[in-house]
Design a protein around this motif. Structure first.
Motif, PDB file in Angstrom:
ATOM      1  N   UNK A  28       5.118   0.654 -10.854  1.00  0.00           N
ATOM      2  CA  UNK A  28       3.787   0.154 -11.238  1.00  0.00           C
ATOM      3  C   UNK A  28       3.904  -0.956 -12.259  1.00  0.00           C
ATOM      4  N   UNK A  75      -0.179  18.208 -16.332  1.00  0.00           N
ATOM      5  CA  UNK A  75       1.241  18.290 -15.949  1.00  0.00           C
ATOM      6  C   UNK A  75       2.091  18.886 -17.066  1.00  0.00           C
ATOM      7  N   UNK A 129      -5.506  -7.085 -10.518  1.00  0.00           N
ATOM      8  CA  UNK A 129      -4.658  -7.802  -9.565  1.00  0.00           C
ATOM      9  C   UNK A 129      -4.534  -6.968  -8.300  1.00  0.00           C
ATOM     10  N   UNK A 179      -1.624  21.196  -8.007  1.00  0.00           N
ATOM     11  CA  UNK A 179      -1.395  20.355  -9.192  1.00  0.00           C
ATOM     12  C   UNK A 179      -1.276  18.894  -8.770  1.00  0.00           C
ATOM     13  N   UNK A 180      -0.411  18.642  -7.777  1.00  0.00           N
ATOM     14  CA  UNK A 180      -0.167  17.273  -7.343  1.00  0.00           C
ATOM     15  C   UNK A 180      -1.441  16.604  -6.838  1.00  0.00           C
ATOM     16  N   UNK A 239       2.450   6.550  -6.813  1.00  0.00           N
ATOM     17  CA  UNK A 239       1.404   7.428  -7.357  1.00  0.00           C
ATOM     18  C   UNK A 239       1.810   8.892  -7.222  1.00  0.00           C
ATOM     19  N   UNK A 240       2.388   9.216  -6.076  1.00  0.00           N
ATOM     20  CA  UNK A 240       2.888  10.580  -5.894  1.00  0.00           C
ATOM     21  C   UNK A 240       3.944  10.882  -6.946  1.00  0.00           C
ATOM     22  N   UNK A 278       2.954  -5.032 -11.514  1.00  0.00           N
ATOM     23  CA  UNK A 278       1.964  -5.756 -12.302  1.00  0.00           C
ATOM     24  C   UNK A 278       2.563  -6.936 -13.026  1.00  0.00           C
ATOM     25  N   UNK A 305       0.831  -1.204   0.000  1.00  0.00           N
ATOM     26  CA  UNK A 305       0.000   0.000   0.000  1.00  0.00           C
ATOM     27  C   UNK A 305       0.870   1.260   0.000  1.00  0.00           C
ATOM     28  N   UNK A 311       4.325   9.784  -9.963  1.00  0.00           N
ATOM     29  CA  UNK A 311       3.831  10.086 -11.309  1.00  0.00           C
ATOM     30  C   UNK A 311       2.899  11.289 -11.331  1.00  0.00           C
ATOM     31  N   UNK A 312       2.509  11.797 -10.164  1.00  0.00           N
ATOM     32  CA  UNK A 312       1.553  12.905 -10.138  1.00  0.00           C
ATOM     33  C   UNK A 312       2.190  14.261  -9.855  1.00  0.00           C
ATOM     34  N   UNK A 313       3.448  14.257  -9.408  1.00  0.00           N
ATOM     35  CA  UNK A 313       4.060  15.536  -9.049  1.00  0.00           C
ATOM     36  C   UNK A 313       4.728  16.169 -10.255  1.00  0.00           C
ATOM     37  N   UNK A 314       4.524  17.454 -10.468  1.00  0.00           N
ATOM     38  CA  UNK A 314       5.315  18.105 -11.507  1.00  0.00           C
ATOM     39  C   UNK A 314       6.779  18.153 -11.078  1.00  0.00           C
ATOM     40  N   UNK A 345      -3.847  15.878  -9.808  1.00  0.00           N
ATOM     41  CA  UNK A 345      -3.365  14.808 -10.685  1.00  0.00           C
ATOM     42  C   UNK A 345      -3.385  13.463  -9.941  1.00  0.00           C
ATOM     43  N   UNK A 346      -2.968  13.492  -8.673  1.00  0.00           N
ATOM     44  CA  UNK A 346      -2.981  12.284  -7.860  1.00  0.00           C
ATOM     45  C   UNK A 346      -4.392  11.708  -7.763  1.00  0.00           C
ATOM     46  N   UNK A 406       2.703   1.761  -3.252  1.00  0.00           N
ATOM     47  CA  UNK A 406       1.803   2.224  -4.312  1.00  0.00           C
ATOM     48  C   UNK A 406       1.468   3.695  -4.154  1.00  0.00           C
ATOM     49  N   UNK A 456      -5.582  10.256 -10.980  1.00  0.00           N
ATOM     50  CA  UNK A 456      -4.895   8.989 -11.245  1.00  0.00           C
ATOM     51  C   UNK A 456      -5.489   7.852 -10.417  1.00  0.00           C
ATOM     52  N   UNK A 511       1.844  24.180  -6.426  1.00  0.00           N
ATOM     53  CA  UNK A 511       2.345  22.852  -6.757  1.00  0.00           C
ATOM     54  C   UNK A 511       1.544  21.764  -6.072  1.00  0.00           C
ATOM     55  N   UNK A 560      -6.571  -6.848 -15.624  1.00  0.00           N
ATOM     56  CA  UNK A 560      -5.608  -6.119 -14.810  1.00  0.00           C
ATOM     57  C   UNK A 560      -6.022  -6.024 -13.348  1.00  0.00           C
TER      58      UNK A 560
END
Lengths: 309, 294
Positions: free
Chosen positions: A191, B226, B294, B270-271, A138-139, A195, A131, A141-144, B274-275, A134, B278, B267, B292
């Motif tokens: 990620x 982004x 899983x 944005x985060x 996620x953070x 998988x 957890x 891929x989400x942070x500029x 986007x988070x 993950x 996602x 910032x 998928x």
């Protein structure tokens, strides 16, 4: 195998040439006049302008200009900077090593964190470790990147004063930028690996191995990881492109040298030949890396080799 | 490091849900709920910023520039004396417009190319996919950057640039999906009974493509946003009175050492957005794509 290499090589060359043409077309669509940009508002009489247009070949029809441009590119002539008048290729080659250092280092960060955490996450799937990993990925891929870069500067540079926040002198100056840049790719790789490991575990051959009486450890380390990491290699190819593009922002944030910074500055001064040159060089590097990965793929995985045979 | 035990694998493979796993699924459902609420709040901010923001977007507190967060200015004030919270709320509009519009355009164009390539096959597919390969040779952000530079600074141009750069990704996934669906027996059957190709496509292929499209679109909003913020940060954005998050951040960057709040909060917005989107995208993927889950 030989045929495959030649086939791939030709398609890679075709793609690069296509990308050069594409960049030319995009910049040809420009509403402005390059001559005016070169003069940058300085007063000039008709004659000078005419002369400049002729010199740059801008008086020729589009197809002629295109052929000249492609011809020059093939001879390594990327044109001259509007601002400094230096040959673009020289400027790029001067700056390229710094960007390659950054990209390699960021990739190192991404692969080490990405693969380790991805495997850990899959092995501990549905536990709190999984957890946590993950959420962190996620953070990632989400942070500029410019934001995480700025936060790193604030924390390690300004508040703690441990690491240099700008410049490209020495190894220490590489640490923060490559963390900021590599963290994003690490997120994607985590990620992917997670998988992939979970999917591979369900493959019938794993059951067979187990039925044969192989220990869980051997199954996991000798068979599952090997197969699970193949898709991760493709991911690395994609991420090289992301890192090269990400360098534009990160080099600006950390005031580093490099082709990314070159582009960022060229945007402000509207120096199109420089932008064009850097984009083309990046595309060449990117295609080259993926070409190599494509080949290594068939070297690693016998199924692909035979399929193409 | 513990290694996967046989029981655990069986648990993963079978549909039997372990009680512990059920609890975890409930936990992740809570996560999805929270994420959806956050996305919803941001959309509200974009639609009705005036109702939510504590001050007007052009209101200047010139006697209170660069003030740290306080009760009257929760996120502090910037170098002009603007309330940062107000700017973040108002900035949601352009940022979200960039995210959503770029996905809509990119998905439409990419989807069209992918669907035609996948359905037609042969030479058409070959030509279209080579063109996509060429677009893919230039990393997305750089491609968007060149296009935005060529088109000149405006919101529409920025959106268009991001959308074009996103086309290859969409085209490839949709082509793959259409191609694999095309080979199913029921498509052959519908052809055999004389349904014309366009109708077959609409009735039998499209429904199979919706799920991945939805997932891609959701995640795409985040990545477009982004890229847009990155381009704004580099100075390719729109210069307006009410800046988007990326521009806001780049403006605050010059005051980094004296006023951390001017860069931290835009910032964070944005985060967070986007988070959240996602998380919603991941959830949709798990639910809509059984392979998928899983």
């Amino acid at each position: 195998m030989k045929r495959l290499v030649i086939q791939r090589l030709f398609s890679a060359i075709g793609v690069v040439l296509g990308a050069c043409a594409l960049v030319f077309l995009i910049l040809y669509m420009l509403p402005g006049d390059p001559v005016q940009r070169m003069l940058d508002g300085a007063p000039a009489d008709e004659n000078t302008i005419m002369h400049l247009r002729e010199q740059l070949g801008l008086d020729l029809p589009l197809h002629q200009q295109f052929l000249n441009y492609m011809g020059n590119l093939l001879q390594g002539d990327f044109g001259h900077s509007f601002v400094t008048q230096e040959p673009v290729l020289d400027r790029i080659l001067e700056q390229l090593p710094a960007t390659i250092q950054l990209t390699v280092m960021s990739m190192g960060v991404a692969v080490v964190f990405g693969v380790t955490l991805g495997i850990l996450s899959a092995l501990k799937s549905n536990t709190w470790i999984d957890f946590l990993v993950r959420v962190v990925s996620l953070f990632g891929v989400s942070m500029p990147t410019f934001w995480s870069g700025i936060l790193l500067i604030l924390l390690f540079g300004v508040t703690l004063g441990w690491l240099p926040t700008m410049g490209s002198e020495g190894f220490q100056s590489l640490i923060l930028p490559s963390l900021a840049l590599g963290f994003v790719s690490a997120g994607y790789i985590v990620r992917m690996v997670r998988n992939s490991v979970l999917e591979t575990i369900q493959d019938p051959y794993v059951t067979t191995l187990r039925a044969k009486g192989l220990s869980d450890g051997k199954v996991t380390y000798l068979h599952v990881f090997r197969n699970a990491l193949i898709p991760a290699i493709t991911m690395i190819g994609v991420q090289v492109g992301e890192l090269l593009a990400g360098a534009v922002v990160i080099e600006t944030v950390f005031s580093r040298q490099g082709i990314g910074r070159l582009v960022a500055d060229a945007i402000i001064t509207q120096d199109f030949p420089v932008v064009q040159g850097v984009v083309i060089v990046t595309a060449v590097v990117y295609v080259l890396v993926n070409f190599t990965i494509d080949l290594s793929y068939s070297a690693i995985d016998p199924r692909i080799r035979r399929g193409a045979g | 490091m513990r290694v996967l035990t046989s029981e655990k694998i069986q648990m993963n493979a079978s549909e039997n849900i372990h009680p512990k796993r059920k609890r975890r699924r409930a936990l992740s459902d809570v996560g999805v709920w929270v994420a959806s609420v956050i996305v919803f709040i941001f959309i509200l901010c974009a639609l009705l910023p005036g109702w939510i923001a504590p001050y007007g977007p052009t209101e200047l507190f010139q006697d209170r520039t660069l003030q740290s967060p306080s009760l009257s200015h929760w996120m502090g004030t910037d170098h002009y004396g603007r309330d940062v919270l107000t700017m973040v709320i108002h900035g949601a509009r352009d940022s979200l417009v960039i995210g959503f519009a770029a996905v809509a355009i990119g998905l439409f164009a990419g989807g069209l190319v992918g669907a035609i390539a996948g359905y037609a096959g042969g030479v058409i597919e070959g030509v279209l996919m080579r063109l996509i390969d060429i677009l893919m040779a230039i990393p997305g952000v750089l491609l968007a950057l060149v296009i935005a530079l060529a088109l000149g600074p405006s919101l529409q141009n920025l959106i268009l640039a991001i959308a074009i750069a996103a086309i290859p990704g969409y085209a490839r996934v949709i082509r793959g999906q259409v191609k694999s669906t095309k080979q199913r027996p029921y498509i052959t059957a519908s052809r055999a009974i004389g349904l014309n190709p366009i109708r077959t496509f609409k009735r039998h292929i499209m429904p199979n493509v919706y799920a991945p499209i939805l997932v891609m679109a959701t995640v795409g909003v985040g990545s477009s946003l982004l890229v847009g913020a990155g381009l704004s940060f580099l100075g390719l954005g729109v210069i307006k009175e009410i800046p988007d998050w990326g521009t806001l951040l780049s403006q605050g960057r010059n005051y980094l050492t004296v006023a951390w709040w001017t860069v931290t909060f835009p910032g964070l917005a944005i985060t967070l957005f986007v988070l959240s989107i996602n998380i919603v995208g991941d959830y949709l993927r798990d639910r809509l794509d059984p392979r998928r889950s899983i």
